[in-house]
Design a protein around this motif. Structure first.
Motif, PDB file in Angstrom:
ATOM      1  N   VAL A  54      37.949  40.209  29.970  1.00  0.00           N
ATOM      2  CA  VAL A  54      38.407  41.145  30.992  1.00  0.00           C
ATOM      3  C   VAL A  54      37.264  41.410  31.966  1.00  0.00           C
ATOM      4  O   VAL A  54      36.110  41.593  31.561  1.00  0.00           O
ATOM      5  N   GLY A  55      37.568  41.391  33.243  1.00  0.00           N
ATOM      6  CA  GLY A  55      36.543  41.656  34.246  1.00  0.00           C
ATOM      7  C   GLY A  55      35.981  40.423  34.906  1.00  0.00           C
ATOM      8  O   GLY A  55      35.253  40.525  35.894  1.00  0.00           O
ATOM      9  N   THR A  57      36.679  37.371  37.188  1.00  0.00           N
ATOM     10  CA  THR A  57      37.662  36.896  38.156  1.00  0.00           C
ATOM     11  C   THR A  57      37.311  35.472  38.574  1.00  0.00           C
ATOM     12  O   THR A  57      36.139  35.078  38.561  1.00  0.00           O
ATOM     13  N   SER A  73      31.693  38.229  37.677  1.00  0.00           N
ATOM     14  CA  SER A  73      32.000  39.480  36.969  1.00  0.00           C
ATOM     15  C   SER A  73      31.371  40.659  37.702  1.00  0.00           C
ATOM     16  O   SER A  73      31.243  41.746  37.146  1.00  0.00           O
ATOM     17  N   ASP A 105      30.565  36.246  31.772  1.00  0.00           N
ATOM     18  CA  ASP A 105      30.698  37.600  31.235  1.00  0.00           C
ATOM     19  C   ASP A 105      29.424  38.045  30.520  1.00  0.00           C
ATOM     20  O   ASP A 105      28.963  39.178  30.713  1.00  0.00           O
TER      21      ASP A 105
END
Length: 311
Positions: A54-55, A57, A73, A105
């Motif tokens: 998550v986070g 793109t 990120s 990430d």
């Protein structure tokens, strides 16, 4: 001469990974047609793929006319250029998507994955030309520091770009992280002999990939675009972290490359992770040893990105 006892060297978690991988991409995959190999490889990658963190793109866009995928990120001014493995024959943006996303990430750096053209449609030097074209365009379009990274065939391309960049694009590359790279070492000794028939990659496989990559042509032995270890000058290379797998015919290339960089006055470190097999990045969620292997990679990228040398 008997070979290594892989039942002792490789632990149960890694054997479970190997069995899961072989069920989709069998050990004799090189005997398939190119189309069948690519389909099986893509299927295998989907089996192991995990969701992006998550986070992170992602946007697909070309650099230097080469399809690429840009992961971010946040707003890092450090760019990791990633070249995927696959023997120059299989793989692409999807095959290493989760690896690149996790690298982004965990380091906070931007990652750009390069979808260089594959053999046999594109024989040498086309793979290198694509790798270089993407690098040049990224260096022109993005400010900040650049790290080169790649696994297997991609490790070859990352190192080849680092060698070629000297005197052409100086000062931008602050490090390279090479993951079980094939760099053109001496096949008459070391791991090429000891681990000639290792699980996941054999000397016969390497010969197949070389023939496809070159179109069967005899190529000059002193061209670092093909084999970085064949360079005659290792001065001026960026700080280098090499992470190899013990049970891999390519392992000795990491040691030889480290020694060449050190011998030329550069910074280099080599980790040869015990009990690991070629392409073990995919095992990082199944094997504690493979998780440590990936940690080595992430830590190397993070340290070089900080312009730190903790080795």
């Amino acid at each position: 001469m008997s070979g290594p006892d892989y039942t002792a060297l490789i632990d149960a978690e890694t054997w479970a990974y190997i069995a899961r991988l072989d069920a989709t991409y069998p050990p004799d995959a090189v005997q398939m047609s190119i189309a069948e190999q690519r389909a099986a490889y893509d299927d295998m990658c989907r089996v192991f793929r995990v969701p992006r963190p998550v986070g992170v793109t992602v946007v697909d866009l070309p650099f230097g006319g080469v399809p690429c995928r840009h992961y971010t990120s946040g707003s890092s001014d450090i760019t990791v250029i990633y070249y995927h493995g696959g023997g120059f024959v299989v793989g692409g943006l999807e095959s290493h998507d989760d690896i690149c996303a996790e690298l982004c990430d965990r380091t906070g750096f931007d990652v750009i994955s390069v979808d260089y053209a594959l053999a046999p449609e594109a024989v040498f030097p086309r793979c290198f030309n694509d790798a270089w074209a993407a690098f040049e365009a990224i260096a022109q379009e993005r400010s900040g520091d650049i790290l080169l990274c790649g696994d297997s065939a991609g490790g070859n391309l990352a190192a080849a770009v680092a060698h070629h960049a000297r005197g052409r694009v100086d000062g931008r590359i602050i490090g390279q992280v090479l993951i079980y790279p094939g760099l053109g070492g001496d096949q008459s000794k070391g791991s090429y002999v000891t681990h000639a028939n290792a699980p996941q990659l054999t000397m016969a496989d390497l010969e197949f990939y070389k023939t496809v990559r070159t179109g069967g042509a005899d190529l000059p032995e002193n061209d670092p675009r093909l084999a970085p270890l064949h360079d005659n000058d290792f001065r001026g290379l960026p700080p280098t972290v090499v992470v190899s797998a013990e049970c891999d015919p390519l392992a000795s290339d990491g040691e030889t490359y480290r020694d060449a960089v050190l011998g030329a006055g550069g910074k280099a470190v080599w980790f040869n992770e015990p009990g690991m097999v070629h392409a073990c990045l995919r095992a990082r969620n199944m094997s504690a040893r493979a998780a440590v292997f990936f940690d080595r990679v992430v830590e190397g990228v993070a340290a070089l990105g900080r312009r730190d040398w903790p080795y």
